[in-house]
Structure formats: C-alpha cells, structure tokens
Design an enzyme around this catalytic site. Structure first.
Site, PDB file in Angstrom:
ATOM      1  N   GLY A  93       0.809  -1.219   0.000  1.00  0.00           N
ATOM      2  CA  GLY A  93       0.000   0.000   0.000  1.00  0.00           C
ATOM      3  C   GLY A  93       0.841   1.267   0.000  1.00  0.00           C
ATOM      4  N   GLU A 116       2.630  -8.261  -1.517  1.00  0.00           N
ATOM      5  CA  GLU A 116       1.406  -8.892  -1.000  1.00  0.00           C
ATOM      6  C   GLU A 116       1.364 -10.386  -1.276  1.00  0.00           C
ATOM      7  OE1 GLU A 116       1.561  -6.048  -2.682  1.00  0.00           O
ATOM      8  OE2 GLU A 116       0.242  -4.553  -1.786  1.00  0.00           O
TER       9      GLU A 116
HETATM   10  N1  CAA Z   1       2.240  -3.713   8.865  1.00  0.00           N
HETATM   11  C1  CAA Z   1       2.424  -3.745  10.212  1.00  0.00           C
HETATM   12  N2  CAA Z   1       3.631  -3.627  10.797  1.00  0.00           N
HETATM   13  C2  CAA Z   1       4.691  -3.496  10.007  1.00  0.00           C
HETATM   14  C3  CAA Z   1       4.584  -3.459   8.600  1.00  0.00           C
HETATM   15  C4  CAA Z   1       3.286  -3.567   8.042  1.00  0.00           C
HETATM   16  N3  CAA Z   1       3.076  -3.489   6.713  1.00  0.00           N
HETATM   17  N4  CAA Z   1       5.829  -3.335   8.074  1.00  0.00           N
HETATM   18  C5  CAA Z   1       6.685  -3.275   9.111  1.00  0.00           C
HETATM   19  N5  CAA Z   1       6.000  -3.375  10.277  1.00  0.00           N
HETATM   20  C6  CAA Z   1       6.555  -3.362  11.636  1.00  0.00           C
HETATM   21  C7  CAA Z   1       7.269  -4.658  11.957  1.00  0.00           C
HETATM   22  O1  CAA Z   1       6.346  -5.655  12.340  1.00  0.00           O
HETATM   23  C8  CAA Z   1       8.174  -4.228  13.070  1.00  0.00           C
HETATM   24  O2  CAA Z   1       7.424  -4.134  14.255  1.00  0.00           O
HETATM   25  P1  CAA Z   1       7.984  -4.715  15.662  1.00  0.00           P
HETATM   26  O3  CAA Z   1       9.200  -3.865  15.937  1.00  0.00           O
HETATM   27  O4  CAA Z   1       6.865  -4.508  16.622  1.00  0.00           O
HETATM   28  O5  CAA Z   1       8.341  -6.137  15.412  1.00  0.00           O
HETATM   29  C9  CAA Z   1       8.567  -2.813  12.673  1.00  0.00           C
HETATM   30  O6  CAA Z   1       7.585  -2.391  11.730  1.00  0.00           O
HETATM   31  C10 CAA Z   1       9.919  -2.742  11.979  1.00  0.00           C
HETATM   32  O7  CAA Z   1       9.929  -3.686  10.914  1.00  0.00           O
HETATM   33  P2  CAA Z   1      11.022  -4.845  10.760  1.00  0.00           P
HETATM   34  O8  CAA Z   1      11.595  -5.224  12.077  1.00  0.00           O
HETATM   35  O9  CAA Z   1      10.399  -5.936   9.942  1.00  0.00           O
HETATM   36  O10 CAA Z   1      12.138  -4.059   9.912  1.00  0.00           O
HETATM   37  P3  CAA Z   1      13.161  -4.662   8.856  1.00  0.00           P
HETATM   38  O11 CAA Z   1      14.077  -3.524   8.531  1.00  0.00           O
HETATM   39  O12 CAA Z   1      13.731  -5.933   9.339  1.00  0.00           O
HETATM   40  O13 CAA Z   1      12.258  -5.017   7.581  1.00  0.00           O
HETATM   41  C11 CAA Z   1      10.570  -4.588   5.899  1.00  0.00           C
HETATM   42  C12 CAA Z   1      11.617  -3.980   6.877  1.00  0.00           C
HETATM   43  C13 CAA Z   1      11.287  -5.383   4.803  1.00  0.00           C
HETATM   44  C14 CAA Z   1       9.816  -3.405   5.294  1.00  0.00           C
HETATM   45  C15 CAA Z   1       9.594  -5.519   6.674  1.00  0.00           C
HETATM   46  O14 CAA Z   1       9.106  -4.817   7.809  1.00  0.00           O
HETATM   47  C16 CAA Z   1       8.417  -5.985   5.881  1.00  0.00           C
HETATM   48  O15 CAA Z   1       8.544  -6.890   5.074  1.00  0.00           O
HETATM   49  N6  CAA Z   1       7.221  -5.368   6.085  1.00  0.00           N
HETATM   50  C17 CAA Z   1       5.991  -5.763   5.451  1.00  0.00           C
HETATM   51  C18 CAA Z   1       5.940  -5.297   4.000  1.00  0.00           C
HETATM   52  C19 CAA Z   1       4.666  -5.784   3.344  1.00  0.00           C
HETATM   53  O16 CAA Z   1       4.412  -6.974   3.206  1.00  0.00           O
HETATM   54  N7  CAA Z   1       3.825  -4.824   2.889  1.00  0.00           N
HETATM   55  C20 CAA Z   1       2.564  -5.137   2.231  1.00  0.00           C
HETATM   56  C21 CAA Z   1       1.444  -5.048   3.206  1.00  0.00           C
HETATM   57  S1  CAA Z   1      -0.100  -5.631   2.529  1.00  0.00           S
HETATM   58  C22 CAA Z   1      -0.723  -4.316   1.673  1.00  0.00           C
HETATM   59  O17 CAA Z   1      -0.148  -3.245   1.607  1.00  0.00           O
HETATM   60  C23 CAA Z   1      -2.053  -4.546   1.011  1.00  0.00           C
HETATM   61  C24 CAA Z   1      -2.461  -3.495   0.034  1.00  0.00           C
HETATM   62  O18 CAA Z   1      -2.198  -3.577  -1.154  1.00  0.00           O
HETATM   63  C25 CAA Z   1      -3.216  -2.321   0.466  1.00  0.00           C
END
Ligand code: CAA
Length: 259
Positions: free
Chosen positions: A110, A133
């Site tokens: 998103g 996603e």
């Molecule tokens: N939702 C909720 N929390 C999230 C998040 C998300 N999309 N992305 C990151 N966070 C949180 C993590 O859970 C973490 O929280 P905690 O400290 O409580 O554990 C905090 O942010 C920091 O993240 P990381 O420890 O994971 O940081 P990193 O540097 O190791 O990794 C990252 C960074 C690669 C961005 C990884 O956080 C990640 O893969 N995030 C999810 C990305 C994702 O899948 N996005 C798509 C979401 S679905 C969507 O968007 C649907 C749509 O089309 C509308």
C-alpha cells in the site's frame, strides 16, 4: 493545525507538506493514519493559499504497506462491509491540486500504491519499491495491479507482483516509476523546491493540466485529445491565462490571481 497522532503537517509558502509518522511500524498504513491523511488532504485542498502538496514519510520508510497486524484477523465480511482500503485511501488519487510523493526508504504494498496515487514520485537514492502482498498470500488491493503496469509496463509489473521482490531507486527511475532520484539528504529540499515551482504557477492552470494528463489513462487517444483541446479552450476563461500571455508580451512577470 489539527492535532494528528500518525501524521504531521506543515505549510511552507504555498506548499502543504504531509509527513506519515508512525516510525515504530515503518509508517504502516493503519485506519487511523489513513483517516488523518484524508483530513489533512481535505484541509490543504480547501485552503486557497495552498498550490501544491508533498506527501512523504521518514528516511527509513515512506510506508511499508497496509498495517498487516491490523488486517490479519479481518474476515471477508469485515473487509467487504467496511469497503476496506477505499475510504481515505482514494482521496490521495482524487485531490485536484498537484501532489508529489517524496519517497525515501521502503515504499511497499500500500505504500508503493499510495506513492503511485500521487502525480509523480521523487525518490531518494535509498528508496525501495515493491508489491510484496503475494508473500502474504494475497494481492495488491490499493491499485497496484492496475497502476504499476501503467507506470512500468506489463513485464516488470508482473515480475514485481508475482515475485514480491523489491526494486531499488535506480531501477525505479530506469523503468519510469519515479521522475527522478536524488541523494537522500536532498530529498525534501528537492521535493519542496519542485512543489514551490508548481505552486508558483496559476492554480487553476495546474489543476486542469493534472486533470488532462490523468485523462490519458482513462480514455482513447482521440477522446483524450478532444478532452485536452476543449480544456485548453476553457483556459481562455481564466483571468490568469489573459495575464500570463499579456505578461509575456509586456516582458514582465505574470501576477497570478489564481482565478
Ligand atoms: N504492517 C504492520 N507492521 C509493520 C509493517 C506492516 N506493513 N511493516 C513493518 N512493520 C513493523 C514490523 O512488524 C516491526 O514491528 P515490531 O518492531 O513490533 O516487530 C517494525 O515495523 C519494523 O519492521 P522490521 O523489524 O520488519 O524491519 P526490517 O528492517 O527488518 O524489515 C521490511 C523492513 C522489509 C519493510 C519488513 O518490515 C516488511 O517486510 N514489512 C511488510 C511489507 C509488506 O508486506 N507490505 C505489504 C502489506 S499488505 C498491503 O499493503 C495490502 C495493500 O495492497 C493495500
């Protein structure tokens, strides 16, 4: 200024800046954040003194996507009935004033989709874009499968959507997702200077220019050109069109009334 919990807003001259500000979750786009974002967009849209907006995040993340923790237990009934990822979100693509996305760090899911809803994207050299996603067992839900191919073509859009991989700023510029890449330290100066330049034009002229470019993605070439021609004709009703051309002929700077 309203008292927001998940975003910050600032006005510089005729530029309205909205900064996503949920650092602990990399600006994951939870419902409260998106609601506040909608309010901030409405406020700048309604403020006659604002001519352009900049939407940005932190140096680490523009936004890491929809809030996965908030959505993980939702049912089909929940998302259908609340029209999940619609209210507030679509406001970004509906604002009539120009809006620039200034992206540093992660713009995923998103987050990438929200950047694409803006008129164009200026990226810092540490920006990373992706639609992960598929790794969550779902698909993009805020326009990724539709806007990404329009920006970068089918092959690369499929590559990103089906593998969930991220692309760096250089690749994003190469394939046309972003208009330019700048060093991270210069991102906001560059984005604000660009927004100031746009806000220094006649407001109604920038609004119809934006509307005309956006028609290109909704219609045929013939109809799009007709829309452009009629809209161009309509600009002859603007006080600023008369002033802009008179100022050119008089070799002086135009003084806009934004009417
Ligand atoms: N939702 C909720 N929390 C999230 C998040 C998300 N999309 N992305 C990151 N966070 C949180 C993590 O859970 C973490 O929280 P905690 O400290 O409580 O554990 C905090 O942010 C920091 O993240 P990381 O420890 O994971 O940081 P990193 O540097 O190791 O990794 C990252 C960074 C690669 C961005 C990884 O956080 C990640 O893969 N995030 C999810 C990305 C994702 O899948 N996005 C798509 C979401 S679905 C969507 O968007 C649907 C749509 O089309 C509308």
């Amino acid at each position: 200024m309203a008292d927001y919990q998940n975003i910050r807003t600032e006005i510089r001259g005729r530029v309205g800046i909205i900064r996503l500000d949920r650092p602990k979750s990399l600006n994951a786009l939870c419902a409260d954040l998106v609601r506040e974002l909608g309010q901030a967009l409405d406020a700048f849209e309604d403020d006659a003194a604002i001519g352009c907006m900049v939407l940005t995040g932190s140096e680490r993340a523009f936004a890491a996507g929809a809030d996965i923790k908030e959505m993980k237990d939702k049912t089909y009934q929940d998302v259908f009935l609340e029209d999940f990822i619609t209210v507030g979100w679509e406001k970004v693509s509906r604002v009539r004033k120009p809006i620039i996305a200034a992206v540093a760090g992660f713009a995923l899911g998103g987050g990438c989709e929200m950047a694409m809803m803006c008129d164009f994207i200026i990226a810092a050299d540490n920006a990373r874009f992706g639609q992960p996603e598929i790794t969550l067992g779902t698909i993009p839900g805020a326009g990724g499968t539709q806007r990404l191919p329009r920006f970068i073509g089918k092959s690369k859009a499929m590559d990103l959507v089906l593998t969930g991989r991220m692309m760096d700023a250089a690749e994003a510029e190469r394939c046309g997702l972003v208009s330019r890449v700048v060093p991270l330290a210069q991102l906001m100066d560059d984005a604000i200077a660009t927004a100031e330049k746009i806000a220094g034009m006649s407001l109604p002229a920038t609004m119809v220019a934006k509307e005309a470019v956006n028609r290109a993605f909704e219609t045929t070439l013939d109809e799009g050109i007709r829309f452009e021609r009629r809209t161009f004709h309509a600009t002859f009703a603007f006080d600023d069109r008369a002033e802009g051309m008179a100022a050119f002929a008089d070799k002086r700077k135009a003084i806009w009334k934004h009417r």
